[in-house]
Design an enzyme around this catalytic site. Sequence first.
Site, PDB file in Angstrom:
ATOM      1  N   TYR A 136       0.813  -1.223   0.000  1.00 30.39           N
ATOM      2  CA  TYR A 136       0.000   0.000   0.000  1.00 30.39           C
ATOM      3  C   TYR A 136       0.846   1.271   0.000  1.00 30.39           C
ATOM      4  O   TYR A 136       0.305   2.367   0.060  1.00 30.39           O
ATOM      5  CB  TYR A 136      -0.920   0.033   1.227  1.00 30.39           C
ATOM      6  CG  TYR A 136      -2.178  -0.777   1.076  1.00 30.39           C
ATOM      7  CD1 TYR A 136      -2.222  -1.893   0.258  1.00 30.39           C
ATOM      8  CD2 TYR A 136      -3.336  -0.429   1.769  1.00 30.39           C
ATOM      9  CE1 TYR A 136      -3.368  -2.648   0.135  1.00 30.39           C
ATOM     10  CE2 TYR A 136      -4.487  -1.172   1.644  1.00 30.39           C
ATOM     11  CZ  TYR A 136      -4.502  -2.276   0.834  1.00 30.39           C
ATOM     12  OH  TYR A 136      -5.644  -3.018   0.712  1.00 30.39           O
ATOM     13  N   LYS A 203       2.440 -13.391   6.510  1.00 27.67           N
ATOM     14  CA  LYS A 203       2.489 -14.410   5.465  1.00 27.67           C
ATOM     15  C   LYS A 203       3.959 -14.757   5.235  1.00 27.67           C
ATOM     16  O   LYS A 203       4.449 -14.810   4.099  1.00 27.67           O
ATOM     17  CB  LYS A 203       1.797 -13.822   4.216  1.00 27.67           C
ATOM     18  CG  LYS A 203       1.429 -14.787   3.155  1.00 27.67           C
ATOM     19  CD  LYS A 203       0.301 -15.708   3.503  1.00 27.67           C
ATOM     20  CE  LYS A 203       0.208 -16.774   2.435  1.00 27.67           C
ATOM     21  NZ  LYS A 203      -0.366 -18.024   2.812  1.00 27.67           N
ATOM     22  N   ASP A 251      -3.535 -16.799   6.191  1.00 29.38           N
ATOM     23  CA  ASP A 251      -4.674 -17.612   5.721  1.00 29.38           C
ATOM     24  C   ASP A 251      -5.236 -18.462   6.852  1.00 29.38           C
ATOM     25  O   ASP A 251      -6.457 -18.608   6.986  1.00 29.38           O
ATOM     26  CB  ASP A 251      -4.299 -18.464   4.499  1.00 29.38           C
ATOM     27  CG  ASP A 251      -2.906 -19.051   4.582  1.00 29.38           C
ATOM     28  OD1 ASP A 251      -2.091 -18.545   5.360  1.00 29.38           O
ATOM     29  OD2 ASP A 251      -2.625 -20.025   3.863  1.00 29.38           O
ATOM     30  N   ASP A 275      -6.027  -5.018   6.208  1.00 32.74           N
ATOM     31  CA  ASP A 275      -7.169  -4.481   5.484  1.00 32.74           C
ATOM     32  C   ASP A 275      -8.210  -5.583   5.287  1.00 32.74           C
ATOM     33  O   ASP A 275      -9.397  -5.424   5.610  1.00 32.74           O
ATOM     34  CB  ASP A 275      -6.700  -3.933   4.134  1.00 32.74           C
ATOM     35  CG  ASP A 275      -7.735  -3.039   3.481  1.00 32.74           C
ATOM     36  OD1 ASP A 275      -8.742  -2.726   4.133  1.00 32.74           O
ATOM     37  OD2 ASP A 275      -7.544  -2.655   2.318  1.00 32.74           O
TER      38      ASP A 275
END
Length: 384
Positions: A136, A203, A251, A275
Amino acid sequence: METKKVYFIEGDGVGPEVMRVARLVLDRAVQQAYAGQKQLLWEEVLAGEKARQKTGHSLPKESLMTLREEASVALKGPLTTPVGSGFRSLNVALRQMFDLFACIRPIRYFPGVVSPLKCPELVDMVVFRENTEDVYAGIEWEAKSPEAEKVIAFLRKELGIEIDPAAALGLKPMTESGSKRLVRKAIEYGLKKNRRSVTLVHKGNIMKYTEGGFRRWGYELAEREFGGRCVREEQAAPGEERLVIKDRIADNMFQQALINPRDYDLIATSNLNGDYLSDALAAQVGGLGLAPGANIGDSLALFEATHGTAPDIAGRDRVNPSSLILSGGMLLEHLGWDEAAAITVASVEKAIREGRVTADLARGMPGSQECGCREFGDCVCGCM
Ligand code: NAD
């Protein structure tokens, strides 16, 4: 009398509708809590469509000056971002300009609201999302642009990396200092509010140096700065008194939040993960219309609704103002006006329980009566 100036950006689309109601409710809560001893003084800062119409600029210099030099707290309605073209997101620009590095979103269930979960009352989390880095950061090049071609050529020549010459490109910068200051905010909050755990969501199994770095820096910070007061999950005793620090791969976190929500409390995560996760969690407890949020930096704290401008219902008195009202509740808490903050949250909760709610909630609440945005605001005031 103690006064506090609160700057506000009305916002686009449904912004003016929710801002009007939120200000009314917050003023009433302050009045109720302090019987005239404290007062919010509202001052408008122009941004978005209203600013463009009045000044020709979506984010005029005067507004930036005011926010930079005078404001310590502000309440903001949603601002439009055109997809794929036009100006860069004003929301992202504001966060970066004022270094609002921590996006804080508390997510809890309000009884009566219909949720897709069997036990939504088990969801009580606060997401701390890093707000300035990651994909971002806004470093992107259009496919086949001279810049993209240059970067692709550089990567091939200098590092032997082959990328399809027709690819669009983006960069994902994540720093140790940026990650640590975010995790620090989450841990400080956890210790102050006596919460149970902070989960670092990342992640890092795939993106080892960026997301993996976030995890490593988070643990390092917890140990170095909060050693005696925090403990890693694997070392925690049953009924642990200290703040437990753990981590989950993003996840997995999405399914954990659905299956075992009671095991999760505060979440510290990077920008993109945060987000997605905060919107998904908000949906678990009944939707975005109810989720508050704050973007906090060292000099400015900007409190805002987490939903967008909702153009499909703008100007129709159908929008749910709870997200901005509850963001205002966070603002009051940030000022240390805890009594008024508590009244704000309790009266939203009571109004929902009484069953006169806006269309988004009424749709799924059997026995409820649909009302408009303004009327809902009046109900909330009536519940104080
Ligand atoms: P949105 O949140 O505006 O709307 C998505 C759906 O949810 C719509 O059907 C809308 O009617 C409904 N909805 C949203 N808030 C609601 C509320 N309070 N009460 C009842 N229903 C509500 O998302 P979008 O349509 O993807 O985005 C519209 C615009 O808002 C875009 O320009 C986007 O960039 C911008 N946006 C701004 C912010 C922000 O300012 N922080 C956040 C998200 C999106």
